[in-house]
Write a protein that holds these residues in place. Sequence first.
Motif, PDB file in Angstrom:
ATOM      1  N   ILE A 342       0.839  -1.199   0.000  1.00  0.00           N
ATOM      2  CA  ILE A 342       0.000   0.000   0.000  1.00  0.00           C
ATOM      3  C   ILE A 342       0.876   1.253   0.000  1.00  0.00           C
ATOM      4  O   ILE A 342       0.644   2.207  -0.761  1.00  0.00           O
ATOM      5  CB  ILE A 342      -0.943  -0.004   1.218  1.00  0.00           C
ATOM      6  N   GLY A 343       1.899   1.249   0.838  1.00  0.00           N
ATOM      7  CA  GLY A 343       2.807   2.396   0.890  1.00  0.00           C
ATOM      8  C   GLY A 343       3.507   2.639  -0.428  1.00  0.00           C
ATOM      9  O   GLY A 343       3.683   3.790  -0.858  1.00  0.00           O
ATOM     10  N   ALA A 344       3.903   1.553  -1.104  1.00  0.00           N
ATOM     11  CA  ALA A 344       4.583   1.691  -2.401  1.00  0.00           C
ATOM     12  C   ALA A 344       3.635   2.244  -3.456  1.00  0.00           C
ATOM     13  O   ALA A 344       4.033   3.066  -4.295  1.00  0.00           O
ATOM     14  CB  ALA A 344       5.135   0.336  -2.833  1.00  0.00           C
ATOM     15  N   ALA A 345       2.380   1.792  -3.435  1.00  0.00           N
ATOM     16  CA  ALA A 345       1.403   2.287  -4.410  1.00  0.00           C
ATOM     17  C   ALA A 345       1.203   3.787  -4.254  1.00  0.00           C
ATOM     18  O   ALA A 345       1.179   4.544  -5.243  1.00  0.00           O
ATOM     19  CB  ALA A 345       0.072   1.553  -4.244  1.00  0.00           C
ATOM     20  N   GLY A 353       2.968  10.081 -10.718  1.00  0.00           N
ATOM     21  CA  GLY A 353       1.668  10.186 -11.377  1.00  0.00           C
ATOM     22  C   GLY A 353       1.186   8.891 -11.967  1.00  0.00           C
ATOM     23  O   GLY A 353       0.418   8.881 -12.936  1.00  0.00           O
ATOM     24  N   ILE A 354       1.584   7.753 -11.396  1.00  0.00           N
ATOM     25  CA  ILE A 354       1.178   6.421 -11.863  1.00  0.00           C
ATOM     26  C   ILE A 354       0.556   5.663 -10.699  1.00  0.00           C
ATOM     27  O   ILE A 354       1.196   5.490  -9.653  1.00  0.00           O
ATOM     28  CB  ILE A 354       2.387   5.623 -12.403  1.00  0.00           C
ATOM     29  N   VAL A 355      -0.696   5.250 -10.853  1.00  0.00           N
ATOM     30  CA  VAL A 355      -1.353   4.437  -9.824  1.00  0.00           C
ATOM     31  C   VAL A 355      -1.233   2.972 -10.237  1.00  0.00           C
ATOM     32  O   VAL A 355      -1.868   2.543 -11.206  1.00  0.00           O
ATOM     33  CB  VAL A 355      -2.828   4.837  -9.658  1.00  0.00           C
ATOM     34  N   PRO A 356      -0.426   2.173  -9.540  1.00  0.00           N
ATOM     35  CA  PRO A 356      -0.221   0.784  -9.944  1.00  0.00           C
ATOM     36  C   PRO A 356      -1.263  -0.146  -9.332  1.00  0.00           C
ATOM     37  O   PRO A 356      -1.871   0.164  -8.306  1.00  0.00           O
ATOM     38  CB  PRO A 356       1.162   0.469  -9.353  1.00  0.00           C
ATOM     39  N   ALA A 357      -1.452  -1.285  -9.959  1.00  0.00           N
ATOM     40  CA  ALA A 357      -2.214  -2.350  -9.316  1.00  0.00           C
ATOM     41  C   ALA A 357      -1.503  -2.758  -8.037  1.00  0.00           C
ATOM     42  O   ALA A 357      -0.271  -2.666  -7.926  1.00  0.00           O
ATOM     43  CB  ALA A 357      -2.331  -3.549 -10.254  1.00  0.00           C
ATOM     44  N   LEU A 358      -2.247  -3.220  -7.048  1.00  0.00           N
ATOM     45  CA  LEU A 358      -1.635  -3.628  -5.791  1.00  0.00           C
ATOM     46  C   LEU A 358      -0.688  -4.820  -5.989  1.00  0.00           C
ATOM     47  O   LEU A 358       0.267  -4.981  -5.231  1.00  0.00           O
ATOM     48  CB  LEU A 358      -2.716  -3.963  -4.760  1.00  0.00           C
ATOM     49  N   GLU A 359      -0.954  -5.644  -7.012  1.00  0.00           N
ATOM     50  CA  GLU A 359      -0.022  -6.726  -7.317  1.00  0.00           C
ATOM     51  C   GLU A 359       1.351  -6.143  -7.668  1.00  0.00           C
ATOM     52  O   GLU A 359       2.380  -6.513  -7.085  1.00  0.00           O
ATOM     53  CB  GLU A 359      -0.548  -7.573  -8.481  1.00  0.00           C
ATOM     54  N   GLY A 390      -3.991   0.500 -11.451  1.00  0.00           N
ATOM     55  CA  GLY A 390      -4.651   0.389 -10.160  1.00  0.00           C
ATOM     56  C   GLY A 390      -6.108   0.770 -10.092  1.00  0.00           C
ATOM     57  O   GLY A 390      -6.675   0.833  -8.991  1.00  0.00           O
ATOM     58  N   ASP A 391      -6.751   0.992 -11.232  1.00  0.00           N
ATOM     59  CA  ASP A 391      -8.165   1.369 -11.197  1.00  0.00           C
ATOM     60  C   ASP A 391      -8.997   0.388 -10.363  1.00  0.00           C
ATOM     61  O   ASP A 391      -9.854   0.788  -9.577  1.00  0.00           O
ATOM     62  CB  ASP A 391      -8.760   1.403 -12.619  1.00  0.00           C
ATOM     63  N   LYS A 392      -8.741  -0.888 -10.557  1.00  0.00           N
ATOM     64  CA  LYS A 392      -9.528  -1.938  -9.906  1.00  0.00           C
ATOM     65  C   LYS A 392      -9.377  -1.926  -8.386  1.00  0.00           C
ATOM     66  O   LYS A 392     -10.230  -2.473  -7.678  1.00  0.00           O
ATOM     67  CB  LYS A 392      -9.098  -3.308 -10.432  1.00  0.00           C
ATOM     68  N   ASP A 393      -8.300  -1.308  -7.883  1.00  0.00           N
ATOM     69  CA  ASP A 393      -8.013  -1.331  -6.448  1.00  0.00           C
ATOM     70  C   ASP A 393      -8.381  -0.041  -5.734  1.00  0.00           C
ATOM     71  O   ASP A 393      -8.125   0.096  -4.535  1.00  0.00           O
ATOM     72  CB  ASP A 393      -6.520  -1.615  -6.219  1.00  0.00           C
ATOM     73  N   VAL A 394      -8.973   0.900  -6.443  1.00  0.00           N
ATOM     74  CA  VAL A 394      -9.259   2.203  -5.844  1.00  0.00           C
ATOM     75  C   VAL A 394     -10.198   2.074  -4.654  1.00  0.00           C
ATOM     76  O   VAL A 394      -9.998   2.721  -3.615  1.00  0.00           O
ATOM     77  CB  VAL A 394      -9.832   3.170  -6.904  1.00  0.00           C
TER      78      VAL A 394
END
Length: 401
Positions: A342-345, A353-359, A390-394
Amino acid sequence: MRDVLPWREPVPLDGTMGEPRARGRFGEYGGRYAPESLVEVCREVEEEFREAWADPGFRGALARLLAVHAGRPTPLTPVRRLSQELGVQLYLKREDLTHTGSHKINNVLGQALLATRMGRRRLIAETGAGQHGVAAATAAALLGLEATVFMGERDIERQALNVFRMRMLGAEVVPVTTGSRTLKDATSEAMRHWVGATGDSHYCIGSVVGPDPYPWMVREFQRIIGDEARGQCAAELRTGVPDYVVACVGGGSNAAGTFAGFADTPARLVGVEAEGGAGAARGRLGVLHGCRSLFLQDDDGQITQAHSIAAGLDYPGVGPEHAHLRDLGRARYVTVTDDEAIGAAVRLARSEGIVPALESAHALAWVIRAAGGGDLPAGSTVLMTLSGRGDKDVSTLKELL
């Protein structure tokens, strides 16, 4: 927290990440542990895949779909602010920029083309984070196939956006209510369903797991990640090859595809697992979902429940080739906690300016930790595969931040 496995010197091995040995073996791992009714079907899939992969027409059709539909090649992005903070040169292979938002489309387009070549009219798929399910539904719509996607009830709840996307694309989403109601149980249900539907359906496995030829076939469809990145690094880096190649690992398809491009180089390969799903780092030899590999087990040999905030890493094992790479010392497998991911995301979002998937955030979390703890020497070049957006993890992140 320290990583589980110590470094060994990386030695490029001729033949590493080539074809498996007889009966789909990677060392002592792999094989075809399937019900009798599926053994012949797996043989047919292997024969058809070998013929297709040697056919320039098939390879050309797949390359065109990957270019005009999936948006390949994906870029190699230098992350300058975060690199300066960490004291390393970090580059991201941007699989999050593919159509559907993850690396899963690479494999699915290949298998969907293979299914049509075999005369199959329906794709069966399992999914955890939903990205493989979305990719399967997308490929089915594109090629005029039906799609049935099995998904754990718990994952349906935490990945509602992807469930809607699959249904909008015309796929049937089947909730799995048994066991942990996550990826392991979705895979089990999909395989059970396949037993009674082999005549008109192709099981489109989403990772480098399952009975032979799936671990090898999926890796070959994902090899485009590593092959592209190898050429991009040759053009971008003074040394031509990065010092470290890093990717997250659940079953391990994005990592296998990435590693395949660098297995014959001096680059250190690092697979990052969820702390609660560390098959390669802490698993024991066993059989699940048609292959022999490393799985989380209790003292009686029963598969234990995995946990990860990232649904795509919520799997109690690892693909057989990863287990083999671990034994060879060619790749190192490490673990990251939910909080670290979570901290890395958040850090990537705010610095680049990049929201990554939690994976994918798990892989980044290890890079951050290793740079701060000395496992990544200052000035190292690091290639990391950003496997999904990371859209799916918002909604998950919204509840936690």
